[in-house]
Design a protein around this motif. Structure first.
Motif, PDB file in Angstrom:
ATOM      1  N   HIS A 117       1.318  -1.344  -0.107  1.00 53.79           N
ATOM      2  CA  HIS A 117       0.180   0.159   0.353  1.00 53.79           C
ATOM      3  C   HIS A 117       0.906   1.957  -0.545  1.00 53.79           C
ATOM      4  N   SER A 118       1.773   1.166   0.872  1.00 51.72           N
ATOM      5  CA  SER A 118       3.193   2.572   0.746  1.00 51.72           C
ATOM      6  C   SER A 118       3.091   3.252  -0.425  1.00 51.72           C
ATOM      7  N   ARG A 119       2.998   1.693  -1.351  1.00 56.10           N
ATOM      8  CA  ARG A 119       3.986   2.206  -3.067  1.00 56.10           C
ATOM      9  C   ARG A 119       3.007   3.401  -3.622  1.00 56.10           C
ATOM     10  N   TYR A 120       1.968   3.096  -3.014  1.00 57.57           N
ATOM     11  CA  TYR A 120       0.906   4.238  -3.616  1.00 57.57           C
ATOM     12  C   TYR A 120       0.077   5.088  -3.137  1.00 57.57           C
ATOM     13  N   ALA A 121       1.328   5.637  -2.006  1.00 54.55           N
ATOM     14  CA  ALA A 121       1.282   6.591  -1.411  1.00 54.55           C
ATOM     15  C   ALA A 121       1.015   7.621  -2.167  1.00 54.55           C
ATOM     16  N   PRO A 122       1.063   9.110  -2.040  1.00 50.33           N
ATOM     17  CA  PRO A 122       0.438  10.549  -2.934  1.00 50.33           C
ATOM     18  C   PRO A 122       1.414  10.793  -3.734  1.00 50.33           C
ATOM     19  N   ALA A 123       3.282  11.152  -3.525  1.00 49.66           N
ATOM     20  CA  ALA A 123       3.946  11.635  -3.117  1.00 49.66           C
ATOM     21  C   ALA A 123       4.904  10.260  -4.173  1.00 49.66           C
ATOM     22  N   VAL A 124       4.911   9.109  -3.686  1.00 56.06           N
ATOM     23  CA  VAL A 124       5.408   8.225  -4.413  1.00 56.06           C
ATOM     24  C   VAL A 124       6.333   8.358  -5.934  1.00 56.06           C
ATOM     25  N   GLU A 125       5.191   8.018  -6.885  1.00 58.33           N
ATOM     26  CA  GLU A 125       5.537   8.398  -8.055  1.00 58.33           C
ATOM     27  C   GLU A 125       6.240   9.595  -8.305  1.00 58.33           C
TER      28      GLU A 125
END
Length: 307
Positions: A117-125
């Protein structure tokens, strides 16, 4: 297409994250739940996955949210019954069992999703994009929180296979393995075990890479006050800080990206995508790092921990 979904293991993470995300996504219809200790209002509830699968044949996919030590048997049962499977993080207690599930899913023509789930945190990309366009000098991960606040009286997390501090720490590893332009490997580690527990309360690790990147990580469950979920990268374009578990990105102290959290809705969108595409998404890189830390790490015993 609407996917008839069931959920197994009705605990805090399900009530806080899974159920709201499912309810808001038109791709899903929640039709059943199985749990020894909890129920979901408005749908059929069972005390075991076996009873649920046998009595609710219209189920097409299952989300498994019980502790990782108990997940393999349920995942195997669901795949054997022809259901797509969503695995909460970490995807299993061992690498071998998740690899076996991936093979079974492929044999059955089903989708298996190892969710991070943390890969989909808003600033990751945004962080990944920034690092792809500059030269990286070093990386430092600081992931420290208060276990009494986030996991009060959860005995399973201190048992063998429960991962201890790596339960939150694997969130950091899931981000690092996604945003860095090259693969890391652990060169040394120290794991601190309370004398009355079978899982660590703290861990420190050093990593390297093919280009000899200097990277470190500090995980600790004894932090009180402000919690720390930060990834700091020294680069030619400035110091990048991905903070608050991936929610905020700054460069040289200036905000670059910040959005409201929407991790679990994104996870369920991804699950629907891979089901529609007829494939799986099983990246085990974060779990491999945890396994390497246990295999390579020096064990240090510290004071007993009591909730």
């Amino acid at each position: 297409m609407t996917i008839n979904l069931a959920i197994v293991g009705v605990g805090k993470i399900v009530r806080d994250q899974h159920l709201p995300a499912i309810a808001a996504d038109p791709a899903y219809r929640l039709v059943a739940a199985a749990s020894r200790n909890g129920t979901v209002e408005g749908i059929d509830n069972y005390t075991s996955i076996e009873a649920m699968l046998s009595q609710k044949p219209e189920i097409e996919a299952v989300s498994l949210c019980m502790p990782p030590q108990y997940r393999y048997a349920s995942a195997h049962a669901a795949l054997s019954a022809g259901k797509h499977v969503f695995l909460e993080k970490p995807p299993g207690a061992t690498l071998s069992e998740v690899a076996a599930l991936e093979t079974l899913a492929a044999e059955k023509g089903l989708s298996l999703f190892a969710s991070w789930h943390s890969r989909y945190a808003p600033a990751v990309e945004a962080a990944r994009d920034f690092l792809s366009r500059t030269r990286l000098h070093s990386v430092r991960v600081v992931w420290k929180e208060d276990v009494r606040h986030w996991h009060p009286n959860q005995a399973w997390i201190w048992a063998a296979g429960g991962l201890g501090v790596f339960d939150p720490g694997i969130n950091a590893l899931s981000i690092v393995t996604h945003i860095l332009p090259e693969a890391l490997f652990i060169t040394e580690a120290t794991l601190e075990f309370p004398e009355n527990r079978d899982a660590p309360i703290a861990a420190s690790m050093r990593f390297s890479s093919a280009s000899n990147l200097d990277a470190t990580a500090e995980f600790d469950w004894r932090q009180t006050g402000k919690q720390s979920w930060d990834i700091i990268a020294a680069t030619e374009a400035g110091e990048m800080v991905l903070s608050e578990g991936g929610a905020k990105l700054s460069v040289d102290g200036k905000s670059v990206h910040e959005e409201p959290e929407a991790e679990y809705p994104a996870l369920y969108r991804r699950f629907a995508e891979i089901i529609a595409a007829g494939r799986s998404d099983v990246d085990l890189a974060p779990l491999r790092h945890v396994a390497d830390a246990f295999m390579l790490g020096r064990r240090k015993f510290v004071d007993a921990f009591h909730d």
